[in-house]
Scaffold this motif. Structure first.
Motif, PDB file in Angstrom:
ATOM      1  N   TYR A   1      22.550 -20.114 -42.071  1.00 18.93           N
ATOM      2  CA  TYR A   1      21.781 -20.175 -40.820  1.00 18.93           C
ATOM      3  C   TYR A   1      20.619 -19.188 -40.837  1.00 18.93           C
ATOM      4  CZ  TYR A   1      20.684 -19.712 -35.858  1.00 18.93           C
ATOM      5  OH  TYR A   1      20.038 -19.651 -34.653  1.00 18.93           O
TER       6      TYR A   1
ATOM      7  N   ILE B   1      27.237 -26.158 -43.784  1.00 17.33           N
ATOM      8  CA  ILE B   1      26.308 -25.416 -44.634  1.00 17.33           C
ATOM      9  C   ILE B   1      25.362 -26.372 -45.352  1.00 17.33           C
ATOM     10  CG2 ILE B   1      26.153 -23.958 -46.692  1.00 17.33           C
ATOM     11  CD1 ILE B   1      28.802 -22.664 -45.788  1.00 17.33           C
TER      12      ILE B   1
ATOM     13  N   PHE C   1      33.262 -26.342 -43.086  1.00 15.56           N
ATOM     14  CA  PHE C   1      32.229 -25.320 -43.316  1.00 15.56           C
ATOM     15  C   PHE C   1      31.197 -25.805 -44.333  1.00 15.56           C
ATOM     16  CE2 PHE C   1      35.241 -22.016 -41.634  1.00 15.56           C
ATOM     17  CZ  PHE C   1      34.387 -21.486 -40.677  1.00 15.56           C
TER      18      PHE C   1
ATOM     19  N   LEU D   1      28.373 -19.708 -43.579  1.00 12.65           N
ATOM     20  CA  LEU D   1      27.640 -20.407 -42.519  1.00 12.65           C
ATOM     21  C   LEU D   1      26.578 -19.511 -41.893  1.00 12.65           C
ATOM     22  CD1 LEU D   1      27.493 -23.038 -40.885  1.00 12.65           C
ATOM     23  CD2 LEU D   1      29.170 -22.074 -39.308  1.00 12.65           C
TER      24      LEU D   1
END
Length: 478
Positions: A166, A34, A30, A162
């Protein structure tokens, strides 16, 4: 080591390893995803707050968690006293952090830091509610429950971070990911550990625990301040982007080192505490832990250093290129970290927190001196300073180890020399492969596989005792 203690040790190592590496593996994936969406400066903002959060956490714990684990005749009064102390200190620390937030932002000349500090600081209060539950799981050597909690928490909150990254939330993606992680972890700990605090606070219990924990608190403060001097200096005299690059290199180097250390510390401390009065068993168990830890961590760290270039370019993209050389250097510093930790664990097991504190004072004076010399020379020189610091401090740590169980620096190096040489030969092989392979993917994959094959097969053919120990532990567990 008795069969009962060996069984607990094997199970503890297994579940602590699952906790650490499954959780951190998921977290690592993750964090890499990220990091591809965020900028180095976003991580630099969080890095600027590290010292304030870490120092606060030291005061909240105050060494009481370790004192509870070590104390064999602990009572309900002990648990309740520590519980209320943790919460009270956490609230005080957050209030001070809230009031200081404008001045922190002004120090770094970054207005965004004021609001980030006020929200990020809530983690202190939330996590303080779970201190006793964590201690009780450690006392019971119940790392299975901890592993379940960690995996669930990491999966859920990793998805939150995440999604926020985004959606373009920048540094706030990191803030709310950590906040949600502490909230969920605390809820799950309360659900699994069926302990409810009573309205008890014992000053006698407080004094008894604090007599041991206070020295650990002082040691932790010294260690925390020193470890965060680098982010302060880089954030103040360089830039948020430079701090972000350094923080990423440091976190990547610490990933294998700190996680293996965490597994070893969480298991070896309660296990060694049970045999603290049997000098022969304690010495034998300690030496075995030390050799096995080096056998695992040395090749991981030098291997990561060898493949740092293709790894960072592929996983993080070229915008993190500045972290490559820093990572290569820091791996050679942090490969010694587990050896340090096990040496210090022995001092805590024997109740010599006075030795622990004395060592920390000496090492931090040395570390600050090295930092002052390397600051004007730039980030690369500061990383080389890390290597010098860790090697010299290993000799300092082992001074008291020799006094306690007659196992000093030269004895330890003699036990670890064959592992170090074997790892460095593997390092040379991997570097050569990275140099001749035409693509980044081939450099990373072929270099990693070839290094693993050489190290494992070579250790087996040369009949390393540590290899046999690991095989026996796996057979015992099976």
């Amino acid at each position: 080591m008795s069969d009962s203690l060996k069984s607990k040790t094997v199970k503890g190592v297994m579940w602590s390893s699952i906790d650490r590496f499954t959780t951190q593996g998921i977290s690592f994936v993750f964090s890499m995803l990220i990091a591809r969406m965020l900028l180095p400066s976003d991580y630099g903002v969080i890095g600027m707050l590290a010292i304030f959060m870490s120092v606060s956490q030291c005061f909240i714990d105050s060494g009481f968690g370790t004192a509870l684990v070590r104390k064999n005749d602990r009572t309900e009064e002990d648990f309740c006293t520590v519980f209320y102390f943790n919460i009270a200190v956490a609230c005080i620390c957050y209030a001070l952090l809230f009031l200081a937030s404008p001045y922190i932002a002004r120090f770094y000349n970054l207005p965004l830091l004021e609001s980030v500090t006020k929200v990020w600081g809530l983690n202190l209060i939330i996590s303080s509610f779970a201190g006793i539950q964590n201690a009780q799981l450690t006392i019971a050597i119940d790392f299975k429950s901890r592993a379940k909690i960690s995996v669930i928490t990491t999966l859920f909150t990793g998805g939150i971070g995440l999604w926020l990254a985004y959606r373009g939330y920048g540094v706030w993606a990191l803030v709310f990911q950590t906040l949600s992680s502490n909230i969920l972890r605390t809820i799950l700990l309360w659900a699994i550990v069926r302990w409810m605090p009573k309205l008890i606070f014992s000053w006698q219990s407080f004094k008894e625990l604090f007599s041991f924990g206070s020295k650990l608190l002082a040691s932790s403060l010294l260690d925390t301040v020193y470890n965060n001097i680098y982010p302060i200096v880089i954030g103040k005299f360089f830039s948020a982007s430079s701090l972000g690059v350094y923080s990423r290199a440091d976190s990547l180097a610490r990933f294998p080192s700190s996680n293996i250390t965490g597994v070893l510390q969480s298991v070896t401390f309660p296990v060694l505490s049970t045999i603290q009065d049997d000098e022969t068993r304690l010495s034998n168990a300690y030496r075995r832990f030390l050799r096995i830890s080096a056998f695992v961590i040395f090749p991981l760290m030098v291997g990561l250093s060898a493949v740092a270039d293709p790894f960072i370019r592929l996983v993080l993209t070229d915008k993190w290129e500045g972290a490559i050389y820093l990572l290569q250097i820091l791996c050679f510093a942090l490969m010694w970290y587990p050896i340090h930790a096990i040496n210090l664990n022995l001092l805590q097991v024997k109740g010599r927190s006075d030795y622990f504190l004395r060592l920390e004072v000496i090492k931090k004076i040395l570390g600050v001196a090295i930092l002052c010399v390397t600051i004007p020379l730039g980030l690369v020189a500061m990383c080389y300073g890390h290597v010098i610091f860790y090697v010299v401090c290993l000799g300092i740590n082992t001074y008291y180890t020799k006094k306690i169980i007659d196992y000093g620096f030269l004895d330890q190096m003699k036990d670890l020399l064959h592992i170090l040489v074997h790892s460095l030969v593997m390092y040379g092989i991997v570097l050569a492969i990275v140099y001749v392979m035409p693509t980044l993917w081939s450099q990373l994959l072929v270099g990693t596989l070839a290094g693993m094959a050489y190290y494992i097969i070579g250790a087996y053919l040369m009949k390393f005792d540590e290899m046999n120990e690991l095989i026996l532990l796996l057979k015992h567990r099976k």
